[in-house]
Design an enzyme around this catalytic site. Structure first.
Site, PDB file in Angstrom:
ATOM      1  N   ASP A   1      -9.529   0.610   3.476  1.00  0.00           N
ATOM      2  CA  ASP A   1      -8.351   0.389   4.015  1.00  0.00           C
ATOM      3  C   ASP A   1      -7.815  -0.684   3.013  1.00  0.00           C
ATOM      4  OD1 ASP A   1      -6.061   0.921   5.382  1.00  0.00           O
ATOM      5  OD2 ASP A   1      -7.014   0.529   7.449  1.00  0.00           O
TER       6      ASP A   1
HETATM    7  C1  BGC Z   1      -3.902   1.707   7.374  1.00  0.00           C
HETATM    8  C2  BGC Z   1      -4.044   2.818   6.806  1.00  0.00           C
HETATM    9  C3  BGC Z   1      -3.227   3.022   5.944  1.00  0.00           C
HETATM   10  C4  BGC Z   1      -2.975   2.029   4.614  1.00  0.00           C
HETATM   11  C5  BGC Z   1      -2.057   2.431   3.605  1.00  0.00           C
HETATM   12  C6  BGC Z   1      -3.307   0.493   6.440  1.00  0.00           C
HETATM   13  O1  BGC Z   1      -2.833  -0.550   7.038  1.00  0.00           O
HETATM   14  O2  BGC Z   1      -4.753   1.233   8.369  1.00  0.00           O
HETATM   15  O3  BGC Z   1      -4.285   3.956   7.750  1.00  0.00           O
HETATM   16  O4  BGC Z   1      -3.474   4.400   5.076  1.00  0.00           O
HETATM   17  O5  BGC Z   1      -2.588   1.021   5.563  1.00  0.00           O
HETATM   18  O6  BGC Z   1      -0.694   2.379   4.119  1.00  0.00           O
END
Ligand code: BGC
Length: 815
Positions: A229
């Site tokens: 993530d």
């Molecule tokens: C989130 C993800 C997301 C990623 C990219 C993170 O803060 O938890 O679900 O895909 O950001 O935006």
């Protein structure tokens, strides 16, 4: 390995460079070897491709795309074919926007109704969530690109999401928190998995060998790519060892260097890196192929209609006293509530989509055929009680036959990065409802929110239509349900407790400091309410229709069940039949019943259809912690067919031979788990369940702060400067809320307050590296001048290194 030849051509540095992003959204390219970069974009209910400024918080605008209903909504359709079709549309848009990996679906379990991201997840039930996710993935990947199931795993709270340590027993982990992922991997064949931010039993998920190697790769046979993530990487080398191919976003090469050093020093074998590179190349090359075809744009209108269709199948009718719905043709209708003017159709955070079209109820009233006599907002979405607005709304209501009252949660309450504070809808909306009740008893509430809410006002309304967060075409879809053009067929994919205090994780949510203990074990959602006999407002699987259905003729065989459903009413409609299984033996504790299959059938009035639901590998299994594998208990099983989890229409029995595994528990030491009354499990009993001592859940305030401590912990830092900064942040948060800037206040909590120090380096694209962070930590820990000096020295070094690297690259280019 598939790409041996290319890998042989690569230098160690080039291989390592592929292991992290080139920028915020793209992977690294190596032109001399013909390796392109790929684009990753959110996700999950629409494409959020940012063409200009990038962020993972949904702040900067993205290219317009269809905003489909969010996962919490779609799950209510219980229609796997429909969600697969929606996936195809999503994938098509992603291809049109040149996105290789679409970051969704999100399938974390709804352990607690307050998790800020519940609107982005499917269900409290792993079987339903897994099936829906697999459908969406198949649809997305049908287009040749990759889906990315997230967040693997046990990411069930937003508070301190980047560092919280989830303490969960192995059986609960397997049966509840991993089963949906298992289905997404095995049946959806997802090409990409996103690891979660949190820790699992003491280790960051992307470094967790048990989760990533034993389970994901060895047991489930996953041969795709694991991406962190955004900013979730902790120890890059440990991540690589666990098979984490891609770190996002860029750290400007800093963590690539760590990989190179680890290989040079013999800490890891180069083959480990080669395997990761091989899998990443496969993802890049296979998804990139699709872009060789001529570019096809998508039809905005057709996609909007698809979004409407998905919404129509997902809307739930929760109450319909005296058949107030569908609205009578000539009924005079008062439309009240700010949500009718300004639709609430998606949640906040990284999933936010810039819609191509957006329907608001007021704009669609005329074509709906509803005889509206007027509209009044009745309340301020972000404000306090407004007497004037209430009076005007009541005046309008007093002249109407029926009041359509549009209420719900605002955009700031359901957001990534923050959990909800309670399960209530705002007080000013409830006050309005009570005032209207005094002048008109025919109230139909249209609810817009992406998660369960308390409804102490429920007996004041005759009708309740729950639209959830129904996407850009949701307003029209709801109107079609209200008028009867569409017969509602959604059923709840999560339970609605009467009061938040009734939820099994009430005492252990969220984890506030070091860890969160899943003391309720496998009893989440209906598994708890049903077993512990706790009454709920609306049970899992519940939803009404304008028609009625009768169930009959259950036949149970070794392979599955067949039964008949008849539409006994006057409207054509769909029914969602649910298969639940309960075990009659009491040797191994388990919920009274668990969902093991479902089918949605469409029936004309008077029509009967035979329904077959097959058993599968999950129907009778449980995870045995002694044999460390899935087993079947030799027992008599109750086979139940329900219209909801509590409305069981047909019953049968089946004896199933077991796998003769030993009983893994000492019953007398686990009384709460054997009774299902798990709302207040003692530490001793929980430790007995997980078979070890749990870590101290509180911060050790005597220790200096380190990489994985958060800015919030500056409150007890040795450095006065850090403590001052903490109070400043607290004040800013308080002040912003006070002046009504709740969304900016949330941002502070998510991106500053709960950010671990390592995040400063991981999320600044190489502007602050780890040695500089060491300097910052010295300041935080009370060595201001030494730290500042060190910070500046390291900064100088970094800049020098970067400029010599640029010179070298320029020289190579000129050659
Ligand atoms: C989130 C993800 C997301 C990623 C990219 C993170 O803060 O938890 O679900 O895909 O950001 O935006």
């Amino acid at each position: 390995m598939k790409y041996k030849d290319i890998i042989r051509e690569m230098t160690l540095e080039e291989k390592a460079s592929l292991m992290s992003g080139k920028d915020f959204w793209q992977s690294q390219n190596i032109d001399r070897l013909g390796i392109p970069s790929m684009f990753l974009a959110d996700g999950p209910h629409g494409v959020r491709k940012q063409a200009a400024a990038a962020d993972h918080l949904g702040l900067n605008e993205s290219i317009p795309a269809t905003c489909f209903p969010t996962a919490a909504t779609v799950a209510n359709s219980w229609n796997v074919e429909l969600v697969e079709k929606m996936g195809k549309y999503l994938g098509k848009e992603a291809v049109a926007q040149k996105v290789n990996v679409l970051l969704g679906p999100g399938i974390n379990m709804k352990r607690n109704p307050l998790c800020g991201r519940n609107f982005e997840y499917y269900s409290e039930d792993p079987y339903l969530a897994g099936k829906m996710a697999a459908g969406l993935i198949r649809g997305i990947q049908f287009n040749g690109i990759s889906a990315c199931v997230k967040h693997f795993a046990v990411n069930n709270q937003e508070e301190r999401r980047m560092v919280i340590d989830t303490i969960v027993d192995e059986r609960t982990l397997r049966e509840i928190y991993l089963t949906a992922f298992e289905i997404a991997v095995k049946e959806g064949k997802t090409k990409t998995v996103m690891s979660s931010y949190n820790m699992l039993n003491g280790t960051h998920t992307n470094e967790n060998m048990h989760l990533m190697r034993d389970i994901l790769r060895d047991e489930w046979g996953f041969d795709g790519v694991v991406v962190t993530d955004w900013g979730g990487n902790n120890d890059r080398v440990a991540g690589l060892l666990a098979g984490n191919e891609l770190e996002m976003p860029t750290t400007d090469g800093e963590t690539d260097k760590e990989i190179v050093e680890a290989i040079k020093s013999g800490k890891i074998q180069e083959e480990v890196l080669d395997e990761c590179v091989d899998r990443l190349l496969d993802l890049i090359f296979t998804t990139e192929k699709i872009f060789e075809k001529p570019h096809i744009d998508f039809d905005t209108k057709e996609h909007h209609q698809m979004a409407q269709k998905v919404a129509e199948e997902s809307i739930i009718l929760l109450k319909n006293e005296g058949n107030i719905l569908p609205l009578k043709k000539d009924a005079k209708v008062a439309v009240i509530g700010d949500f009718a003017e300004e639709a609430r159709y998606q949640g906040a955070g990284s999933s936010i989509v810039n819609p191509t079209i957006l329907n608001h109820t007021l704009d669609c009233l005329d074509e709906s055929g509803i005889k509206a006599i007027g509209y009044e907002p009745g309340f301020e979405r972000y404000g306090k009680k407004n007497k004037k607005k209430i009076d005007k709304a009541c005046e309008l209501a007093s002249r109407a036959d029926v009041v359509l009252l549009y209420i719900g949660l605002d955009e700031v309450t359901e957001a990534e990065g923050v959990d909800r504070e309670n399960m209530k809808i705002p007080k000013n909306q409830v006050e309005l409802l009570h005032a209207i009740y005094e002048v008109n008893r025919n109230i139909v509430v249209v609810l817009s929110c992406g998660s369960a809410v308390e409804m102490p006002w429920i007996d004041r309304v005759k009708g309740l239509v729950h639209g959830y967060l129904s996407g850009q075409a949701g307003a029209k879809a709801v109107l079609n349900v209200l008028t009867g053009k569409v017969n509602p067929s959604g059923k709840l994919a999560e339970s609605y407790p009467i009061r938040y205090e009734d939820t099994p994780s009430f005492h252990h949510f969220p984890g506030k400091e070091v860890s969160v203990e899943y003391r309720e074990g496998p009893y989440i959602g209906y598994r708890y309410y049903d077993t512990a006999n706790v009454p709920v407002l609306f049970p899992f699987g519940y939803g009404l229709s304008y028609t009625t259905f009768a169930y009959a003729d259950l036949k149970v065989s070794r392979k599955g069940v067949t039964f008949n459903i008849t539409n006994t009413g006057n409207h054509a409609g769909s029914e969602i039949a649910q298969l639940y299984v309960g075990c009659k033996s009491e040797a191994i504790f388990r919920p009274k019943k668990e969902l093991k299959g479902f089918k949605k059938v469409y029936l004309q009035p008077g029509e009967t259809k035979e329904v077959t639901i097959s058993f599968d590998d999950k129907t009778f299994r449980y995870f045995n912690v002694k044999t460390n594998q899935w087993e079947i208990e030799d027992a008599e099983y109750e086979i139940m067919i329900g219209a909801s989890s509590v409305d069981i229409r047909l019953n049968g029995n089946l004896h199933v031979e077991g796998t003769a595994a030993p009983v893994p528990y000492e019953k007398e030491k686990l009384p709460s788990y054997y009774s299902g009354k798990v709302s207040n499990v003692s530490l001793e009993e929980f430790e007995h369940l997980i078979g070890r001592k749990v870590p101290d859940p509180n911060w050790d305030r005597s220790k200096p702060l380190g990489y994985n401590d958060t800015i919030a912990q500056c409150q007890y830092a040795k450095g006065g400067f850090a403590r001052f900064a903490f109070h400043l942040i607290k004040f800013a948060h308080w002040f912003l809320r006070k002046i009504g800037k709740r969304s900016t206040a949330n941002l502070i909590i998510m991106s500053v307050y709960h950010m671990p120090f390592r995040g400063i380096s991981r999320m600044t694209g190489g502007m602050i590296n780890m040695p500089m962070l060491d300097g910052l930590l010295m300041i935080v820990n009370g060595h201001f001048f030494k730290g500042l000096n060190y910070f500046l020295k390291q900064r100088k070094l970094m800049l020098k290194e970067k400029s010599s690297l640029t010179r070298e690259t320029d020289a190579v280019k000129e050659m």
